[in-house]
Design an enzyme around this catalytic site. Structure first.
Site, PDB file in Angstrom:
ATOM      1  N   GLY A 181       0.804  -1.230   0.000  1.00 53.38           N
ATOM      2  CA  GLY A 181       0.000   0.000   0.000  1.00 53.38           C
ATOM      3  C   GLY A 181       0.832   1.273   0.000  1.00 53.38           C
ATOM      4  O   GLY A 181       1.996   1.291  -0.443  1.00 53.38           O
ATOM      5  N   THR A 182       0.241   2.333   0.521  1.00 57.88           N
ATOM      6  CA  THR A 182       0.894   3.645   0.540  1.00 57.88           C
ATOM      7  C   THR A 182       2.198   3.582   1.324  1.00 57.88           C
ATOM      8  O   THR A 182       3.245   4.053   0.865  1.00 57.88           O
ATOM      9  CB  THR A 182      -0.053   4.687   1.175  1.00 57.88           C
ATOM     10  N   GLY A 203       0.782  23.135   2.984  1.00 60.39           N
ATOM     11  CA  GLY A 203       0.438  22.248   4.103  1.00 60.39           C
ATOM     12  C   GLY A 203       1.657  21.879   4.917  1.00 60.39           C
ATOM     13  O   GLY A 203       2.528  21.158   4.441  1.00 60.39           O
ATOM     14  N   GLY A 204       1.704  22.398   6.133  1.00 57.74           N
ATOM     15  CA  GLY A 204       2.850  22.102   7.014  1.00 57.74           C
ATOM     16  C   GLY A 204       2.516  20.986   7.981  1.00 57.74           C
ATOM     17  O   GLY A 204       2.772  21.088   9.176  1.00 57.74           O
ATOM     18  N   HIS A 207      24.650   3.304  29.194  1.00 57.97           N
ATOM     19  CA  HIS A 207      25.449   4.516  29.016  1.00 57.97           C
ATOM     20  C   HIS A 207      26.605   4.211  28.076  1.00 57.97           C
ATOM     21  O   HIS A 207      27.247   3.184  28.225  1.00 57.97           O
ATOM     22  CB  HIS A 207      25.984   5.000  30.362  1.00 57.97           C
TER      23      HIS A 207
HETATM   24  P1  NAI Z   1      -1.804  16.481   7.811  1.00 63.60           P
HETATM   25  O1  NAI Z   1      -3.206  16.525   8.227  1.00 63.60           O
HETATM   26  O2  NAI Z   1      -0.757  15.986   8.759  1.00 63.60           O
HETATM   27  O3  NAI Z   1      -1.321  17.949   7.404  1.00 63.60           O
HETATM   28  C1  NAI Z   1      -1.983  18.723   6.440  1.00 63.60           C
HETATM   29  C2  NAI Z   1      -1.660  20.167   6.757  1.00 63.60           C
HETATM   30  O4  NAI Z   1      -2.138  20.951   5.694  1.00 63.60           O
HETATM   31  C3  NAI Z   1      -2.313  20.657   8.040  1.00 63.60           C
HETATM   32  O5  NAI Z   1      -1.361  21.280   8.853  1.00 63.60           O
HETATM   33  C4  NAI Z   1      -3.353  21.606   7.529  1.00 63.60           C
HETATM   34  O6  NAI Z   1      -3.640  22.673   8.398  1.00 63.60           O
HETATM   35  C5  NAI Z   1      -2.714  22.107   6.243  1.00 63.60           C
HETATM   36  N1  NAI Z   1      -3.646  22.658   5.285  1.00 63.60           N
HETATM   37  C6  NAI Z   1      -4.889  22.196   4.988  1.00 63.60           C
HETATM   38  N2  NAI Z   1      -5.455  22.980   4.055  1.00 63.60           N
HETATM   39  C7  NAI Z   1      -4.557  23.953   3.752  1.00 63.60           C
HETATM   40  C8  NAI Z   1      -4.543  25.057   2.867  1.00 63.60           C
HETATM   41  N3  NAI Z   1      -5.622  25.348   2.126  1.00 63.60           N
HETATM   42  N4  NAI Z   1      -3.450  25.845   2.801  1.00 63.60           N
HETATM   43  C9  NAI Z   1      -2.376  25.557   3.577  1.00 63.60           C
HETATM   44  N5  NAI Z   1      -2.325  24.539   4.450  1.00 63.60           N
HETATM   45  C10 NAI Z   1      -3.408  23.732   4.523  1.00 63.60           C
HETATM   46  O7  NAI Z   1      -1.783  15.690   6.438  1.00 63.60           O
HETATM   47  P2  NAI Z   1      -0.569  15.187   5.568  1.00 63.60           P
HETATM   48  O8  NAI Z   1       0.699  15.832   5.975  1.00 63.60           O
HETATM   49  O9  NAI Z   1      -1.017  15.339   4.162  1.00 63.60           O
HETATM   50  O10 NAI Z   1      -0.487  13.661   5.965  1.00 63.60           O
HETATM   51  C11 NAI Z   1      -1.608  12.811   5.763  1.00 63.60           C
HETATM   52  C12 NAI Z   1      -1.664  11.754   6.829  1.00 63.60           C
HETATM   53  O11 NAI Z   1      -0.581  10.857   6.666  1.00 63.60           O
HETATM   54  C13 NAI Z   1      -1.569  12.341   8.220  1.00 63.60           C
HETATM   55  O12 NAI Z   1      -2.643  11.897   9.016  1.00 63.60           O
HETATM   56  C14 NAI Z   1      -0.279  11.843   8.753  1.00 63.60           C
HETATM   57  O13 NAI Z   1      -0.361  11.512  10.141  1.00 63.60           O
HETATM   58  C15 NAI Z   1       0.022  10.608   7.909  1.00 63.60           C
HETATM   59  N6  NAI Z   1       1.461  10.499   7.775  1.00 63.60           N
HETATM   60  C16 NAI Z   1       2.175  10.068   8.853  1.00 63.60           C
HETATM   61  C17 NAI Z   1       3.539  10.037   8.809  1.00 63.60           C
HETATM   62  C18 NAI Z   1       4.289   9.614  10.016  1.00 63.60           C
HETATM   63  O14 NAI Z   1       3.731   8.994  10.903  1.00 63.60           O
HETATM   64  N7  NAI Z   1       5.557   9.970  10.137  1.00 63.60           N
HETATM   65  C19 NAI Z   1       4.271  10.416   7.608  1.00 63.60           C
HETATM   66  C20 NAI Z   1       3.429  10.933   6.568  1.00 63.60           C
HETATM   67  C21 NAI Z   1       2.073  10.940   6.654  1.00 63.60           C
END
Ligand code: NAI
Length: 462
Positions: free
Chosen positions: A45-46, A178-179, A439
């Site tokens: 998957g993804t 999107g940060g 340590h």
């Molecule tokens: P996300 O929900 O983490 O972040 C999306 C961001 O985009 C948010 O901060 C939001 O406020 C912003 N945003 C939304 N609309 C916007 C706009 N019009 N203009 C500017 N900013 C806007 O979603 P993301 O980063 O796409 O990840 C998707 C999912 O995948 C998440 O739930 C994440 O937890 C998961 N994921 C997890 C990882 C990990 O565990 N390390 C790695 C990558 C993804």
């Protein structure tokens, strides 16, 4: 032409071979069930193909570049290594291939029949795939999620995270809309590989649900590395410009950002492709996710759903836990899923990892909490590695039990496993004091931060 109506019957049909689906399939097979797994794309998957694993491959190489640069700055290394992005991309593909083949082998070893094709849930207990009908006593939907875009002019000019991993060359200028987790991980990787990166986030702050001090530390470090982060910024449109693309925005600072590549990282939405929820009578949440109960069962008996398609934590390890819970319930052991202690990792540079609650959250919940802190700068291993960061532990002031751990800095996602055990077992100050930590190690900082909650950290002056 007459439709082929070959019928196959099994105990469990799993739709989707991502982490949630393949793990549930293996867990069910180990319980003695006959399992059919449908996968229309690539097993894994993804996460394995276009998410967690390939991103980590690139981040690892990007971190190595940073390390070399730092050693050159210190005149320990004589010259900065040049790198081949093409070879890096080849390496990424090899790692993905190896991992996907490994999971395919596991499925085979567990006698799971994998049907390569796009499955359609046609009703309770019934799936159709390329003209054949398959029946299962139970069905598990694990179809994951797909990137979700924002409805702005020129959105089609932006790339998705999948495409960002497949780039043939490092973009000169990268704008990230999107940060969130995806945005900051890819911004970190490409910044170290040489892109000039701008992140445009609509919220006033990054990661508002996480510990403010740890997030602020991470944001400062990202900015110090040269990533331009603009919060409170609403993107209005993307258009072609003389030099590439232009992102126009308004908000705290209205303006434009010129970029060669624009990445849309504004979240992911449930993938219901092939799942006719209406025909099957499956209820959805107001956000369009499949609604499940605490046993991962949908509104239709014997149809379960797990992973990104049910919303909540969109994390592979959450999908694993949900898959295991679903299988336990299919086997008749009625047991609610427990997602209360969920590690959350952001593999940015620096990395961030957290489990449990922050002091702010504790306050909201009416719990008197104390926070202890320990800086990487006072830890021998961190100094040896040249790593910066911060460890924060939150404990209950009254009963001195561990409530949360927040780490920003190198190896934070590795250390969070140990923290998860401490939060799950509500480790007390007394237990932290009696625990021997190897340590030198970065993990020592967690014990120090826990002791610091009550003024007992040894390697901290005050
Ligand atoms: P996300 O929900 O983490 O972040 C999306 C961001 O985009 C948010 O901060 C939001 O406020 C912003 N945003 C939304 N609309 C916007 C706009 N019009 N203009 C500017 N900013 C806007 O979603 P993301 O980063 O796409 O990840 C998707 C999912 O995948 C998440 O739930 C994440 O937890 C998961 N994921 C997890 C990882 C990990 O565990 N390390 C790695 C990558 C993804």
């Amino acid at each position: 032409m007459e439709k082929n109506t070959r019928r196959e019957v099994c105990d469990l049909i799993v739709i989707g071979g991502g982490p949630g689906g393949y793990l549930a399939a293996i867990a069910a097979a180990k319980e003695g069930l006959s399992v059919l797994l449908f996968e229309g794309g690539s097993i894994g998957g993804t996460c394995l193909n276009v998410g967690c694993i390939p991103t980590k491959y690139l981040l690892d190489k990007a971190a190595a570049m940073d390390k070399v640069r730092s050693l050159v700055d210190q005149k320990i290394f004589r010259e900065c290594g040049l790198f081949s992005f093409r070879k890096m991309q080849e390496g990424r593909r090899e790692v993905v291939h190896k991992l996907v083949s490994g999971v395919e082998y596991l499925l085979k070893a567990n006698k799971i029949r994998v049907v390569r094709g796009f499955a359609t849930l046609t009703g309770p207990g019934e799936v159709e795939c390329e003209g054949s009908i398959y029946r299962g006593k139970d069905i598990l939907i694990a179809t994951g999620s797909v990137p979700s875009s924002i409805p702005i002019e020129g959105a089609e000019l932006a790339i998705t995270s999948t495409q960002a991993l497949e780039l043939e060359k490092v973009p000169g200028r990268l704008a990230v809309i999107g940060g969130g987790v995806i945005g900051m991980e890819l911004a970190s990787a490409y910044c170290s590989l040489g892109s000039e990166v701008t992140v445009l986030e609509v919220l006033p702050e990054l990661f508002p649900a996480e510990d403010r001090k740890a997030v602020a530390y991470m944001v400062r470090a990202l900015q110090k590395r040269g990533i331009h982060i603009s919060c409170g910024t609403k993107v209005l449109k993307i258009e072609k410009s003389a030099t590439g693309l232009r992102v126009c925005y308004e908000g705290t600072q209205a303006g434009v950002t010129e970029a060669d590549v624009v990445l849309m990282a504004t979240g992911r939405k449930p993938n219901l492709n092939g799942i006719d929820t209406e025909a099957a009578g499956i209820s959805l949440t107001p956000k369009g996710e499949i609604q499940v109960d605490a046993y991962m069962e949908t509104s239709v008996s014997h149809i379960y759903a797990i992973g990104d398609v049910v919303g909540g934590y969109q994390l592979a390890h959450a999908a694993y836990a949900e898959g295991e819970a679903a299988v336990r319930n299919i086997m008749g052991r009625r047991e609610a899923v427990d997602l209360s202690v969920m590690p959350r990792c952001i593999y940015a540079m620096p990395a961030f990892a957290a489990v449990g609650i922050s002091a702010d959250k504790a306050e909201e919940m009416g719990i008197a909490a104390v926070t202890g802190e320990f800086a990487y700068g006072a830890n021998g291993m961190a100094l040896a590695k040249g790593a910066d960061g911060l460890v924060r532990v939150v404990m209950d002031k009254e009963n001195k039990m561990t409530l949360g751990v927040h780490i920003v800095g190198e190896d934070a996602p590795e250390m969070i496993a140990f923290a998860s055990a401490a939060v799950r077992d509500k480790m007390t100050l007394n237990e932290w004091e009696r625990m021997v930590v190897a340590h030198p190690s970065l993990s020592e900082m967690m014990k120090e931060a826990a002791l610091d909650c009550f003024g007992k950290s040894v390697h901290k002056a005050v």
